[in-house]
Design an enzyme around this catalytic site. Structure first.
Site, PDB file in Angstrom:
ATOM      1  N   LYS A  50       0.847  -1.191   0.000  1.00  0.00           N
ATOM      2  CA  LYS A  50       0.000   0.000   0.000  1.00  0.00           C
ATOM      3  C   LYS A  50       0.880   1.238   0.000  1.00  0.00           C
ATOM      4  O   LYS A  50       1.851   1.298   0.769  1.00  0.00           O
ATOM      5  CB  LYS A  50      -0.900  -0.031   1.245  1.00  0.00           C
ATOM      6  CG  LYS A  50      -1.944   1.079   1.303  1.00  0.00           C
ATOM      7  CD  LYS A  50      -2.758   0.984   2.588  1.00  0.00           C
ATOM      8  CE  LYS A  50      -3.952   1.926   2.583  1.00  0.00           C
ATOM      9  NZ  LYS A  50      -4.748   1.828   3.834  1.00  0.00           N
ATOM     10  N   SER A  62      -9.693   1.668   2.728  1.00  0.00           N
ATOM     11  CA  SER A  62      -8.805   2.397   1.846  1.00  0.00           C
ATOM     12  C   SER A  62      -7.716   1.550   1.169  1.00  0.00           C
ATOM     13  O   SER A  62      -7.106   2.011   0.215  1.00  0.00           O
ATOM     14  CB  SER A  62      -8.112   3.503   2.642  1.00  0.00           C
ATOM     15  OG  SER A  62      -7.254   2.942   3.631  1.00  0.00           O
ATOM     16  N   SER A 114     -10.078  -0.582   6.873  1.00  0.00           N
ATOM     17  CA  SER A 114      -9.442  -0.395   5.563  1.00  0.00           C
ATOM     18  C   SER A 114      -8.675  -1.593   5.020  1.00  0.00           C
ATOM     19  O   SER A 114      -8.257  -1.574   3.863  1.00  0.00           O
ATOM     20  CB  SER A 114      -8.493   0.802   5.608  1.00  0.00           C
ATOM     21  OG  SER A 114      -9.203   2.003   5.527  1.00  0.00           O
TER      22      SER A 114
END
Lengths: 95, 496
Positions: B80, B160, B184
């Site tokens: 990420k 996210s 997330s």
């Protein structure tokens, strides 16, 4: 809590975010909507309840007060939008 | 082996194949580099790193040839783009970090590379990890590899950590790392039909992770199977003196906990999670989960977590408050974007106005307000007191049960653009995931079934602090019972 545009302008100034006049009205609506929604917490009786700042252990660990990092000014200044002679540079703040 | 058959392997299988020299780390990595290129329309990656990946794969091959294989040697992993990676652009999905190349490596990524893993690229996300759809990135929205049958509208991957989830689901990464502040990791895992684990707060270091809400941010693994995330977690976990909230506890062999034996375990079923408007198919899947665990010898126990309904409002005070403080550092002086102004003040204001997107700006403003003089007690302290009650709910429940079974999210994936004009509708995505962040407890999402319109749905297991082993053990039993073998409409290598 319903925020008016003056309140939004004040918060934006505290947050150092420039807003145009046209942005104030819709943001006042959005932020008021969110604040009204979170005020449901007022239904909860929290008398005598201690606030919780973290799920981690309440006391922070201690370590020796020693320098463990650093000595790399060029690596740090390498990301600066503007730098000169080993310093970050900003607009003049003193006349 | 063909690219396609390499991409079909899960992490545990790929590790076996590498150890037995059935293929090289370079072959596996090259297949994934091709897959990342093929999956480009999903926008799951901001920065693919194919050359770095091949260099790392070659180093893994040398160790494998010497018989000195590390835990994750040769395993291609998506990162990420919230984890700082030395000399590789790190964006947090934000315009304000334009051009930022960290001079250091985050602890978690460093541990992955020390374990031999291969960085395949930096994955897209909601800006500063603030969102549940991965549509607020400066680099454009992530598309899920899933589609509703007969409907071509692109769907969100969740958020996210949506780029990480989409990449794993589309076989454009073998595993991934994400962060979970309010769901997330787990919600995108549920939307994309993969496994996502939020470990206990303190299990994985936050050092070098771009901060959103420090008391709620949790790095964690995402993968195709429960075993895969257990293997990943072992490499990621451990004490880090550079994170003062990191726990000084030994790291178990999490995969060894996957015994398949959950006989006698007590599984809490919280009645407050039957929220108004929950789709019947999600309620039915939850009930099916109860039956699966009962059939495996566990004992379902009805429990009560009365503060559940206040968790979201608590979160949407605490998280913005912490965010407004953490994001104060983006001022145009030391890194990232700078918009020049006539004064220092003007430079700050113009830089932050141009650099932050609408949702980040909204949260910074809310956070600034709830921390400001006159409102701090009414909002911020109030929320912290309710947080105590939420944590107490769980502590009480865990005196009676060993873990808790709930749905992961109140819906399947929605279309890109839906819910984007109503912040609170978007926030409701996190209704089942936020409580574990507030309490700091480990929680996992496991793909358990399909919705009526053919999209993945996850079930969530939440456990006691630092008892990831029970969470993983129960999750694997759930995974075996659910036998989720569905693939998205798009997978790299044309699998299926």
């Amino acid at each position: 809590m319903a925020l008016d545009t003056a309140a939004v302008a004040r918060i934006a100034s505290l947050a150092r975010i420039r807003l145009s006049e046209a942005e104030l009205d819709p943001l006042a609506d959005e932020l008021s909507h969110i604040l009204t929604w979170v005020e449901q917490l007022n239904e909860v009786d929290t008398t005598g309840v201690a606030p919780m700042a973290s799920a981690a252990a309440a006391s922070l660990p201690m370590r020796a007060d020693a320098v463990t990092d650093g000595g790399c000014p060029s690596a740090i200044l390498g990301n600066a939008p503007r730098a000169a002679r080993g310093f970050f540079t900003v607009p003049k703040v003193v006349e | 082996m063909s690219d396609r058959s390499l991409l079909e392997l899960n992490l545990a299988e790929a590790r076996d194949g590498l150890a037995r020299r059935m293929f090289s780390a370079r072959e596996l990595t090259a297949a994934y580099n091709d897959a990342v290129a093929e999956a480009k329309p999903l926008n799951a990656y901001i920065t693919p790193t194919p050359e770095r990946a091949l260099t790392m794969a070659d180093a893994a091959d040398e160790r494998l040839a010497r018989g000195e294989a590390l835990l994750l040697d040769g395993i291609p992993v998506a990162v990420k783009d919230l984890f700082c990676t030395k000399d590789i652009q790190t964006t947090a999905g934000s315009h304000i970090l334009d051009g930022f190349r960290p001079p250091y490596e985050s602890t978690i990524t460093d541990k992955l590379w020390q374990a031999g893993a291969v960085m395949i690229g930096k994955a897209n996300l909601d800006e500063f990890a603030m969102g549940s759809s991965s549509t607020t990135s400066w680099y454009g929205p992530v598309e899920s590899p899933w589609r509703r049958p007969g409907d071509n509208r692109p769907l969100v991957a969740g958020g996210s950590s949506g780029g990480s989830a989409a990449a794993v689901a589309a076989r454009a990464a073998l595993a991934a790392i994400g962060t979970d502040t309010g769901g997330s990791i787990r919600q995108p895992a549920s939307f994309c039909g993969i496994v996502g684990l939020k470990p206990t707060y303190g299990r994985c270091s936050r050092w070098g992770v771009v901060a959103y809400a420090s008391s709620l941010d949790h790095p964690g693994p995402m993968g195709r199977t429960v075993r895969d995330v257990a293997i990943m977690l072992r490499a990621m976990a451990g004490h880090d003196p550079r994170d003062s909230t990191s726990a000084a506890l030994p790291v178990p062999d999490f995969a060894a906990a996957l015994t398949g034996d959950i006989r006698g375990l007590r599984i809490g079923i919280p009645r407050e999670y039957s929220v108004d408007g929950m789709p019947g198919e999600i309620a039915a899947l939850w009930q099916q989960g109860v039956e699966w665990l009962r059939a495996a010898g566990a004992e379902p126990v009805e429990i009560s977590l009365p503060m559940t309904k206040y968790a979201l409002a608590t979160y949407y005070i605490i998280a913005p408050a912490e965010a407004s403080s953490n994001l104060a550092r983006y001022d145009g002086v030391r890194f990232g974007l700078r918009i020049e102004g006539d004064s220092l003040e003007e430079m700050y204001e113009l830089t932050r106005a141009a650099g932050f997107g609408a949702e980040v700006r909204r949260r910074v403003l809310i956070g600034t307000y709830v921390l400001s003089a006159g409102y701090y007690d009414a909002y911020y302290l109030k929320a912290q007191r309710v947080r105590t009650l939420i944590a107490r709910d769980f502590a009480g429940a865990f005196e009676r049960v060993d873990c808790i079974l709930t749905p992961t999210a109140p819906s399947a994936a929605f279309a890109i653009g839906d819910k984007s004009d109503d912040p609170i509708a978007m926030y409701l995505n996190d209704v089942f995931t936020v409580p574990a962040n507030l309490a700091g407890l480990p929680a996992i999402s496991v793909p358990a079934g399909l919705s009526a319109d053919g999209l993945p749905l996850g079930l969530q297991i939440t456990g006691r602090a630092f008892d990831e082993e029970t969470v993983l053990r129960v999750a694997e039993v759930l995974e075996s019972a659910a036998r989720f073998r569905h693939l998205p409409g798009f997978v790299a290598g044309g699998g299926g």
